[in-house]
Motif scaffolding. Structure first.
Motif, PDB file in Angstrom:
ATOM      1  N   UNK A 270       9.656   8.266 -15.016  1.00  0.00           N
ATOM      2  CA  UNK A 270       8.909   7.045 -15.361  1.00  0.00           C
ATOM      3  C   UNK A 270       8.454   6.310 -14.095  1.00  0.00           C
ATOM      4  N   UNK A 271       7.357   5.605 -14.228  1.00  0.00           N
ATOM      5  CA  UNK A 271       6.838   4.807 -13.122  1.00  0.00           C
ATOM      6  C   UNK A 271       7.607   3.494 -13.050  1.00  0.00           C
ATOM      7  N   UNK A 272       7.685   2.896 -11.851  1.00  0.00           N
ATOM      8  CA  UNK A 272       8.406   1.626 -11.731  1.00  0.00           C
ATOM      9  C   UNK A 272       7.604   0.459 -12.312  1.00  0.00           C
ATOM     10  N   UNK A 273       8.249  -0.666 -12.417  1.00  0.00           N
ATOM     11  CA  UNK A 273       7.580  -1.915 -12.810  1.00  0.00           C
ATOM     12  C   UNK A 273       6.584  -2.262 -11.702  1.00  0.00           C
ATOM     13  N   UNK A 274       5.336  -2.422 -12.055  1.00  0.00           N
ATOM     14  CA  UNK A 274       4.257  -2.618 -11.086  1.00  0.00           C
ATOM     15  C   UNK A 274       4.503  -3.812 -10.175  1.00  0.00           C
ATOM     16  N   UNK A 275       4.795  -4.938 -10.757  1.00  0.00           N
ATOM     17  CA  UNK A 275       4.879  -6.158  -9.961  1.00  0.00           C
ATOM     18  C   UNK A 275       6.069  -6.132  -9.007  1.00  0.00           C
ATOM     19  N   UNK A 276       7.152  -5.481  -9.384  1.00  0.00           N
ATOM     20  CA  UNK A 276       8.306  -5.381  -8.485  1.00  0.00           C
ATOM     21  C   UNK A 276       8.005  -4.417  -7.345  1.00  0.00           C
ATOM     22  N   UNK A 277       7.428  -3.269  -7.657  1.00  0.00           N
ATOM     23  CA  UNK A 277       7.145  -2.263  -6.631  1.00  0.00           C
ATOM     24  C   UNK A 277       6.116  -2.769  -5.624  1.00  0.00           C
ATOM     25  N   UNK A 278       5.105  -3.472  -6.101  1.00  0.00           N
ATOM     26  CA  UNK A 278       4.035  -3.931  -5.212  1.00  0.00           C
ATOM     27  C   UNK A 278       4.262  -5.346  -4.698  1.00  0.00           C
ATOM     28  N   UNK A 279       5.392  -5.942  -5.060  1.00  0.00           N
ATOM     29  CA  UNK A 279       5.767  -7.273  -4.581  1.00  0.00           C
ATOM     30  C   UNK A 279       4.672  -8.311  -4.844  1.00  0.00           C
TER      31      UNK A 279
ATOM     32  N   UNK B 224      -6.816  -7.645  -9.657  1.00  0.00           N
ATOM     33  CA  UNK B 224      -7.175  -6.245  -9.895  1.00  0.00           C
ATOM     34  C   UNK B 224      -7.296  -5.859 -11.357  1.00  0.00           C
ATOM     35  N   UNK B 225      -7.103  -6.803 -12.265  1.00  0.00           N
ATOM     36  CA  UNK B 225      -7.178  -6.492 -13.679  1.00  0.00           C
ATOM     37  C   UNK B 225      -5.839  -6.004 -14.208  1.00  0.00           C
ATOM     38  N   UNK B 226      -5.844  -5.452 -15.394  1.00  0.00           N
ATOM     39  CA  UNK B 226      -4.611  -4.967 -16.028  1.00  0.00           C
ATOM     40  C   UNK B 226      -4.075  -3.773 -15.236  1.00  0.00           C
ATOM     41  N   UNK B 227      -2.784  -3.781 -14.917  1.00  0.00           N
ATOM     42  CA  UNK B 227      -2.207  -2.708 -14.094  1.00  0.00           C
ATOM     43  C   UNK B 227      -1.908  -1.445 -14.908  1.00  0.00           C
ATOM     44  N   UNK B 228      -2.932  -0.677 -15.213  1.00  0.00           N
ATOM     45  CA  UNK B 228      -2.711   0.546 -15.983  1.00  0.00           C
ATOM     46  C   UNK B 228      -2.189   1.649 -15.074  1.00  0.00           C
ATOM     47  N   UNK B 229      -1.383   2.521 -15.631  1.00  0.00           N
ATOM     48  CA  UNK B 229      -0.850   3.648 -14.873  1.00  0.00           C
ATOM     49  C   UNK B 229      -1.986   4.512 -14.341  1.00  0.00           C
TER      50      UNK B 229
ATOM     51  N   UNK C  24       0.854  -1.201   0.000  1.00  0.00           N
ATOM     52  CA  UNK C  24       0.000   0.000   0.000  1.00  0.00           C
ATOM     53  C   UNK C  24       0.885   1.245   0.000  1.00  0.00           C
ATOM     54  N   UNK C  25       1.905   1.246   0.852  1.00  0.00           N
ATOM     55  CA  UNK C  25       2.835   2.373   0.935  1.00  0.00           C
ATOM     56  C   UNK C  25       3.542   2.573  -0.408  1.00  0.00           C
ATOM     57  N   UNK C  26       4.015   1.501  -1.009  1.00  0.00           N
ATOM     58  CA  UNK C  26       4.685   1.606  -2.311  1.00  0.00           C
ATOM     59  C   UNK C  26       3.741   2.140  -3.387  1.00  0.00           C
ATOM     60  N   UNK C  27       2.514   1.651  -3.401  1.00  0.00           N
ATOM     61  CA  UNK C  27       1.524   2.127  -4.365  1.00  0.00           C
ATOM     62  C   UNK C  27       1.370   3.639  -4.263  1.00  0.00           C
ATOM     63  N   UNK C  28       1.184   4.133  -3.055  1.00  0.00           N
ATOM     64  CA  UNK C  28       0.982   5.571  -2.856  1.00  0.00           C
ATOM     65  C   UNK C  28       2.240   6.356  -3.210  1.00  0.00           C
ATOM     66  N   UNK C  29       3.386   5.898  -2.721  1.00  0.00           N
ATOM     67  CA  UNK C  29       4.621   6.655  -2.927  1.00  0.00           C
ATOM     68  C   UNK C  29       5.102   6.640  -4.374  1.00  0.00           C
ATOM     69  N   UNK C  30       4.841   5.573  -5.093  1.00  0.00           N
ATOM     70  CA  UNK C  30       5.328   5.466  -6.473  1.00  0.00           C
ATOM     71  C   UNK C  30       4.355   6.028  -7.508  1.00  0.00           C
ATOM     72  N   UNK C  31       3.041   6.017  -7.221  1.00  0.00           N
ATOM     73  CA  UNK C  31       2.058   6.468  -8.215  1.00  0.00           C
ATOM     74  C   UNK C  31       1.249   7.672  -7.763  1.00  0.00           C
TER      75      UNK C  31
END
Length: 189
Positions: free
Chosen positions: A38-47, A57-62, A17-24
């Motif tokens: 640029x935004x980070x790789x979704x799966x790496x940032x959100x583990x 959650x469906x397709x991880x759109x920016x 949750x913290x990574x989601x908020x801080x990165x996006x």
């Protein structure tokens, strides 16, 4: 996790949750002067694995990640009444609700349901925060960094309950600035 009908939502880790908020999130990125980065790789940032993310959650759109991060940001650094109100709004807007399912003929389990696929990311994150608050109701432990050039969020899990910075790096940067300011005020070089 979702069930076969795709309505069940599980909490994910607070670190994610913290990574989601801080990165996006718009505010943390703007304050850090990263709005155009640029935004980070979704799966790496959100583990989380790409398959797990898509199934939950469906397709991880920016755009979806930014919307979720911006919806969650106000929960951090809020006082109790403001947090309760903000969580209530998110529970209502995502239509997140508890339900029971029969695991077998003799056992039922509590699950959380969110019928709109577009709301599942926010719903899972809100559920994470609600579950955290269920065990530690101290809202001051969900904070926003006190660093001069930082608005990242953090969860204070320290025994002393005195965390004010998102990371040791921000804490050290802030101490160094304070030290330099104090020296400049006293005419030291």
């Amino acid at each position: 996790m979702t069930n076969s009908s795709g309505r069940h939502v599980e909490a994910f880790g607070l670190a994610s949750v913290v990574e989601l908020i801080n990165e996006w999130g718009e505010v943390p990125r703007a304050v850090a002067d990263e709005a155009d980065a640029p935004y980070p790789e979704v799966t790496a940032a959100l583990q989380i694995s790409a398959d797990d993310f898509r199934s939950r959650y469906g397709a991880p759109t920016t755009a979806a990640l930014r919307t979720a991060a911006d919806a969650l940001y106000p929960l951090f650094g809020s006082d109790g009444p403001a947090m309760v109100e903000a969580i209530g709004r998110l529970l209502t807007s995502t239509a997140l609700r508890p339900a029971l399912i029969a695991r077998d003929a003799d056992t039922v389990d509590e699950v959380w349901e969110c019928t709109r696929a577009a709301d599942r990311l926010v719903a899972g994150a809100v559920l994470s925060i609600v579950e955290h608050l269920r065990f530690d109701g101290d809202v001051t432990r969900l904070g926003v960094c006190s660093g001069d050039d930082c608005a990242d969020v953090y969860v204070d899990l320290s025994p002393a309950r005195r965390r004010r910075f998102c990371s040791v790096t921000c804490q050290n940067r802030n101490r160094a600035r304070s030290y330099r300011r104090a020296r400049a005020e006293h005419g030291d070089s």
